[in-house]
Motif scaffolding. Structure first.
Motif, PDB file in Angstrom:
ATOM      1  N   GLU A  94     -31.693  14.444  -0.488  1.00 50.93           N
ATOM      2  CA  GLU A  94     -30.416  13.743  -0.394  1.00 50.93           C
ATOM      3  C   GLU A  94     -29.575  14.129   0.823  1.00 50.93           C
ATOM      4  OE1 GLU A  94     -29.744  16.888  -3.722  1.00 50.93           O
ATOM      5  OE2 GLU A  94     -31.391  15.869  -2.721  1.00 50.93           O
ATOM      6  N   VAL A  95     -30.024  15.112   1.599  1.00 56.71           N
ATOM      7  CA  VAL A  95     -29.251  15.535   2.769  1.00 56.71           C
ATOM      8  C   VAL A  95     -30.142  15.503   4.011  1.00 56.71           C
ATOM      9  CG1 VAL A  95     -27.706  16.991   1.420  1.00 56.71           C
ATOM     10  CG2 VAL A  95     -29.788  17.971   2.349  1.00 56.71           C
ATOM     11  N   PRO A  96     -29.539  15.373   5.205  1.00 54.24           N
ATOM     12  CA  PRO A  96     -30.335  15.349   6.441  1.00 54.24           C
ATOM     13  C   PRO A  96     -31.182  16.608   6.601  1.00 54.24           C
ATOM     14  CG  PRO A  96     -28.075  14.641   6.865  1.00 54.24           C
ATOM     15  CD  PRO A  96     -28.105  15.156   5.453  1.00 54.24           C
ATOM     16  N   ARG A  97     -32.376  16.422   7.141  1.00 54.14           N
ATOM     17  CA  ARG A  97     -33.292  17.564   7.308  1.00 54.14           C
ATOM     18  C   ARG A  97     -32.692  18.640   8.215  1.00 54.14           C
ATOM     19  NH1 ARG A  97     -36.146  18.447   3.457  1.00 54.14           N
ATOM     20  NH2 ARG A  97     -37.365  19.876   4.741  1.00 54.14           N
ATOM     21  N   THR A  98     -31.821  18.234   9.133  1.00 56.23           N
ATOM     22  CA  THR A  98     -31.177  19.215  10.013  1.00 56.23           C
ATOM     23  C   THR A  98     -30.448  20.274   9.205  1.00 56.23           C
ATOM     24  OG1 THR A  98     -30.907  17.598  11.782  1.00 56.23           O
ATOM     25  CG2 THR A  98     -29.474  19.519  11.859  1.00 56.23           C
ATOM     26  N   LEU A  99     -29.791  19.864   8.127  1.00 59.23           N
ATOM     27  CA  LEU A  99     -29.031  20.807   7.304  1.00 59.23           C
ATOM     28  C   LEU A  99     -29.952  21.726   6.511  1.00 59.23           C
ATOM     29  CD1 LEU A  99     -26.121  18.527   6.045  1.00 59.23           C
ATOM     30  CD2 LEU A  99     -26.307  19.876   8.143  1.00 59.23           C
ATOM     31  N   ILE A 100     -31.114  21.214   6.132  1.00 61.11           N
ATOM     32  CA  ILE A 100     -32.092  22.069   5.455  1.00 61.11           C
ATOM     33  C   ILE A 100     -32.641  23.095   6.441  1.00 61.11           C
ATOM     34  CG2 ILE A 100     -34.262  22.124   4.166  1.00 61.11           C
ATOM     35  CD1 ILE A 100     -31.915  20.748   2.723  1.00 61.11           C
ATOM     36  N   ARG A 101     -32.875  22.657   7.685  1.00 62.69           N
ATOM     37  CA  ARG A 101     -33.369  23.577   8.720  1.00 62.69           C
ATOM     38  C   ARG A 101     -32.375  24.698   8.980  1.00 62.69           C
ATOM     39  NH1 ARG A 101     -35.435  19.230  11.426  1.00 62.69           N
ATOM     40  NH2 ARG A 101     -33.624  19.107  12.786  1.00 62.69           N
TER      41      ARG A 101
END
Length: 304
Positions: free
Chosen positions: A257-264
């Protein structure tokens, strides 16, 4: 460097000589989280936040009396400059540094339309500091914690909630409404960051910390709780660290549900944390390898 000038103005060596001066290491950590030029504001804020939490940690862990810490915790819960008069002189600077840091960011976060995340980051900070107070209370009372009690507080003071939410402040339009809704729930990734932060810190620091009265590290806790050797207890903690890494990998793949950038950002935060604490406490006692990495990153020219 903006964060360096900010720390120089506080003049901790003179005003707070008990505090670790780690602004360079804090900025190194920030570069490990996100190196892209467009995240320069986020890096500066994260570096300041890391040094500020270090300042608070040293106040609770090594300097403040129990009565002083009670006053500081009450002031943090009230979150108002009107509380300055109730604090000891040295704590006034600690408290004002904390409040000023958030006040500095507030108008910027308003422009980026992420005020809810900013406000929740402040709530994470309040809970983080209240966790330190509970640790201090249990140490003073000689309270022997149950496994659940120890984990509930140890992982709060691991700092995942406050640090990861702080990582996101200043990142700009990548912080969507869906991302804010996800972050303010303190998702499993945040909790895993708290857990691995505390586990790595305890493995690196437990021998030094047992030289004085201190909230028991997880290593010391396991030794007493399960009547095992130090070697066996550290093995148990290393196994826990492996399990938390698995949790982080699983959650990072499942979170859609969130952009992969934030997971990175979360993964990079833990990777850098892992480097800082894997073999020794490179953040508190900076070794030659850490100095070499900092010089390579910030001082020496790159060879092409």
């Amino acid at each position: 460097m903006q964060s360096g000038m900010w720390w120089k103005d506080i003049d901790a060596p003179k005003n707070l000589p008990y505090v670790r001066d780690r602004i360079v290491e804090s900025y190194f950590w920030a570069c490990g989280v996100y190196s892209e030029p467009k995240y320069s504001l986020a890096r500066v804020f994260f570096a300041k936040m890391t040094q500020t939490t270090t300042l608070i940690d040293d106040t609770y862990d090594a300097y403040g009396t129990y009565e002083e810490l009670e006053l500081f915790t009450e002031a943090v819960e009230r979150w108002s400059l009107t509380c300055l008069d109730m604090l000891p002189e040295y704590m006034k600077l600690v408290y004002k540094t904390l409040l000023d840091l958030y006040q500095e960011m507030e108008p910027i976060m308003g422009k980026e339309e992420i005020t809810p995340l900013f406000n929740h980051s402040k709530e994470f900070m309040i809970e983080f500091i209240k966790g330190y107070m509970i640790e201090a209370k249990w140490v003073k009372e000689g309270h022997i914690q149950t496994t659940d009690e120890h984990a509930s507080i140890a992982f709060v003071t691991g700092g995942g909630g406050v640090m990861i939410s702080s990582c996101y402040l200043g990142m700009g339009e990548i912080i969507t409404n869906e991302a804010i809704k996800w972050a303010v729930t303190e998702p499993p990734l945040f909790k895993a960051c708290s857990a691995i932060g505390r586990l790595l810190n305890d493995i690196a620091s437990y021998k030094k910390e047992r030289e004085r009265e201190h909230f028991p590290s997880i290593v010391e806790y396991y030794k007493k709780q399960y009547d095992v050797t130090e070697e066996y207890a550290t093995g148990m903690v290393h196994k826990q660290i492996e399990d938390v890494w698995k949790d982080i990998n699983r959650e990072s793949l499942m979170c859609k549900e969130v952009p992969r950038t934030l997971i990175r950002v979360v993964i990079n935060y833990v990777r850098t944390l892992y480097y800082l604490y894997k073999y020794n406490n490179n953040f508190s006692e900076v070794g030659e390898d850490m100095k070499d990495h900092i010089q390579a990153l910030f001082v020496h020219a790159m060879s092409i």
